[in-house]
Scaffold this motif. Structure first.
Motif, PDB file in Angstrom:
ATOM      1  N   LYS A 170       0.821  -1.208   0.000  1.00 54.92           N
ATOM      2  CA  LYS A 170       0.000   0.000   0.000  1.00 54.92           C
ATOM      3  C   LYS A 170       0.856   1.260   0.000  1.00 54.92           C
ATOM      4  O   LYS A 170       0.512   2.265  -0.651  1.00 54.92           O
ATOM      5  N   ALA A 171       1.984   1.206   0.714  1.00 50.27           N
ATOM      6  CA  ALA A 171       2.873   2.362   0.712  1.00 50.27           C
ATOM      7  C   ALA A 171       3.484   2.589  -0.672  1.00 50.27           C
ATOM      8  O   ALA A 171       3.677   3.734  -1.099  1.00 50.27           O
ATOM      9  N   GLU A 172       3.784   1.501  -1.403  1.00 48.95           N
ATOM     10  CA  GLU A 172       4.301   1.631  -2.766  1.00 48.95           C
ATOM     11  C   GLU A 172       3.276   2.292  -3.683  1.00 48.95           C
ATOM     12  O   GLU A 172       3.621   3.082  -4.565  1.00 48.95           O
ATOM     13  N   GLN A 173       2.014   1.948  -3.498  1.00 50.67           N
ATOM     14  CA  GLN A 173       0.963   2.588  -4.294  1.00 50.67           C
ATOM     15  C   GLN A 173       0.934   4.094  -4.036  1.00 50.67           C
ATOM     16  O   GLN A 173       0.737   4.890  -4.958  1.00 50.67           O
ATOM     17  N   LEU A 174       1.165   4.478  -2.783  1.00 54.08           N
ATOM     18  CA  LEU A 174       1.235   5.907  -2.472  1.00 54.08           C
ATOM     19  C   LEU A 174       2.440   6.543  -3.148  1.00 54.08           C
ATOM     20  O   LEU A 174       2.332   7.645  -3.711  1.00 54.08           O
ATOM     21  N   MET A 175       3.585   5.862  -3.128  1.00 52.96           N
ATOM     22  CA  MET A 175       4.779   6.416  -3.767  1.00 52.96           C
ATOM     23  C   MET A 175       4.555   6.619  -5.266  1.00 52.96           C
ATOM     24  O   MET A 175       4.986   7.620  -5.852  1.00 52.96           O
ATOM     25  N   GLU A 176       3.888   5.664  -5.896  1.00 51.91           N
ATOM     26  CA  GLU A 176       3.597   5.787  -7.329  1.00 51.91           C
ATOM     27  C   GLU A 176       2.695   6.989  -7.600  1.00 51.91           C
ATOM     28  O   GLU A 176       2.884   7.708  -8.588  1.00 51.91           O
ATOM     29  N   LYS A 177       1.719   7.205  -6.726  1.00 50.23           N
ATOM     30  CA  LYS A 177       0.830   8.358  -6.883  1.00 50.23           C
ATOM     31  C   LYS A 177       1.615   9.653  -6.708  1.00 50.23           C
ATOM     32  O   LYS A 177       1.421  10.625  -7.460  1.00 50.23           O
ATOM     33  N   LEU A 178       2.521   9.671  -5.751  1.00 50.32           N
ATOM     34  CA  LEU A 178       3.311  10.876  -5.511  1.00 50.32           C
ATOM     35  C   LEU A 178       4.297  11.142  -6.638  1.00 50.32           C
ATOM     36  O   LEU A 178       4.591  12.302  -6.963  1.00 50.32           O
TER      37      LEU A 178
END
Length: 507
Positions: A170-178
């Motif tokens: 889930k944190a990786e998904q946030l990084m991709e969004k950022l």
């Protein structure tokens, strides 16, 4: 004849009004007498002057209804009136203490239940069952202990180690969004996005649900959680607002939000129970573990399971998101601390995208930073217990039958406990530093300490490490460092930042 009957009726009506008026007046005078008795019983305890005879200090807290931090009022009173302070609300009295020995006595012992006058009011929220008798609100120690025994295995280190993969995902998904927004120009509300990732995590890890909020999916959950939190604090401040027409629209939104959360929770629990009966393969999440343990421990009824479902949703998402947002906000003006954090992350994690449980355990300075963030900005600042019998605190006699309130926000900002309290200094929590003596309790203390604190800090370290590993961030001009109280404490302006990729991360 008719006029005589009418005159007689009118006379009887007047007598009735006089009788009712006299009854109301008598009841009011008796109530005033009882309030005076309470004043005489507790007025030897230091405290600020009451705003009014009947309403006590209510107005001082009403002034904070625009989401200002009521805990700042308590901080001011603690500094002015000492370690024990009396607070009056109608015919009720509460004791507010910043005495560390009383924190130790009342939080560390199972002999003092949570204050039923406060927590029983959260059973319902505007006539809708809300937190019920879940782990957070249950004042009955034996009943609470049975629940905690069932929940404990799902929050053990061993079981949570299996969840680190979801934290990473889930944190990786946030990084991709950022990464899509990291051009140094786009303004990003870090609080909003972090809220999405923590809600994605808790729903997946606890209940096997995929919301996909970080990826842009729309759901009513974030708004529902925000509404019930606002409803909770306003209901505690004014339990009669549901009967006031000017508040009906707000009350209806809160009721619908509580209904939504419980309805989804009920569906989730029923489906999992049916899957267990059918012998289907079950996800290895917190709900599965709780249901398996509950079977061996005579179970929990469905309504109690739902109470804890709501508690996990709120505590597992809102508080972690707020802690991380406050940390990002503070780091934006702490370049030296940020640099030291990055050096630790580069040294232990490097360029890895998958952070292991061992990596997390070695992030000692990151732990210090997160603890200091919780000292200055605790999302859940206070708790209370009930003093049944007469007691003495800091040399002051306390007649029994009152709640006692403790506040880690207040004690964390007092000079006598933390020198230069408004300076953000992670060295306060270095291994060589003296441990704070019962004046720091962002997850409470003792047997009623927060069940999810390990879960929360594992998740916070994964998200914060990835953020610092990959991005430089700057707070947008005009953002304040103010706090807003919406049931939990959160950054008032949303921590709006611009981001750029770290050059070292792209080598």
């Amino acid at each position: 004849m008719f006029s005589s009957v009418l005159s007689l009726c009118f006379c009887w009506f007047c007598y009735l009004l006089l009788f009712l008026g006299a009854g109301v007046l008598l009841a009011f005078l008796l109530y005033c007498g009882y309030v005076q008795y309470i004043h005489m019983k507790y007025d030897h305890i230091p405290g600020p002057p009451r705003d009014s005879f009947i309403f006590g200090h209510t107005a001082s807290f009403k002034a904070t209804e625009d989401h200002k931090v009521s805990h700042d009022v308590l901080l001011q009173w603690a500094e002015e009136y000492g370690p024990v302070c009396r607070l009056n609300f109608l015919h009720r009295v509460a004791i507010f203490s910043t005495d560390p020995e009383s924190v130790k006595e009342y939080l560390m012992s199972p002999d003092y239940p949570k204050d039923p006058n406060t927590y029983d009011r959260l059973f319902y929220l505007f006539n809708k069952r809300f937190l019920g008798k879940g782990l957070l609100t249950d004042p009955d120690h034996q009943h609470w202990y049975k629940q905690r025994r069932i929940m404990n295995p799902a929050f053990s280190h061993t079981y949570l180690m299996q969840m680190v993969g979801v934290f990473n995902e889930k944190a990786e998904q946030l990084m991709e969004k950022l990464e899509e927004k990291a051009d140094g120009k786009q303004q990003v509300s870090m609080h909003a996005l972090i809220n999405c990732v923590t809600l994605d995590v808790i729903t997946k890890v606890a209940f096997g649900m995929e919301l996909g909020l970080v990826e842009g999916n729309k759901t009513a959950f974030p708004e529902a959680i925000s509404m019930v939190l606002q409803g909770m604090i306003r209901y505690l401040q004014n339990p009669f607002m549901q009967y006031m027409p000017q508040h009906w629209a707000f009350v209806e939104k809160v009721q619908k939000s509580a209904d939504l959360l419980r309805k989804v929770g009920q569906e989730c629990i029923m489906q999992r129970k049916q899957a267990m009966l059918n012998g289907e393969e079950l996800p290895k999440d917190i709900l599965t573990k709780i249901l398996q343990v509950a079977e061996q421990e005579e179970g929990l009824d469905d309504e109690l399971m739902l109470d804890n479902f709501i508690t996990f949703f709120i505590a597992g998402q809102e508080t972690t998101a707020n802690q991380l947002s406050f940390t990002v906000m503070e780091l934006s003006r702490q370049p030296e601390i940020t640099q030291r954090l990055r050096e630790e992350i580069d040294d232990i994690i490097g360029f890895k995208r998958e952070i292991s449980f061992e990596d997390i355990s070695n992030l000692s300075y990151t732990t210090q930073v997160l603890k200091e963030s919780l000292r200055l900005y605790p999302p859940g600042p206070g708790t209370s217990r009930y003093i049944k019998n007469d007691a003495e605190i800091a040399g002051i006699r306390i007649p029994g039958g009152v709640p006692i309130m403790f506040d880690t926000y207040v004690m964390g900002r007092m000079e006598k406990f933390f020198p230069n309290p408004f300076t953000f200094d992670p060295e306060r929590f270095s291994p060589s530093a003296e441990k704070p003596y019962y004046c720091y309790f962002p997850f409470a203390l003792g047997p009623r300490s927060c069940l999810g604190q390990v879960f929360s800090q594992l998740e916070a370290k994964v998200v914060l490490s990835k953020l610092l590993q990959r991005f430089e961030f700057n707070l947008v001009e005009g953002q304040s460092f103010e706090i807003m109280d919406t049931g939990t404490l959160r950054p008032r302006d949303g921590v709006v930042c611009t981001l750029t990729p770290r050059k070292i991360a792209s080598k």
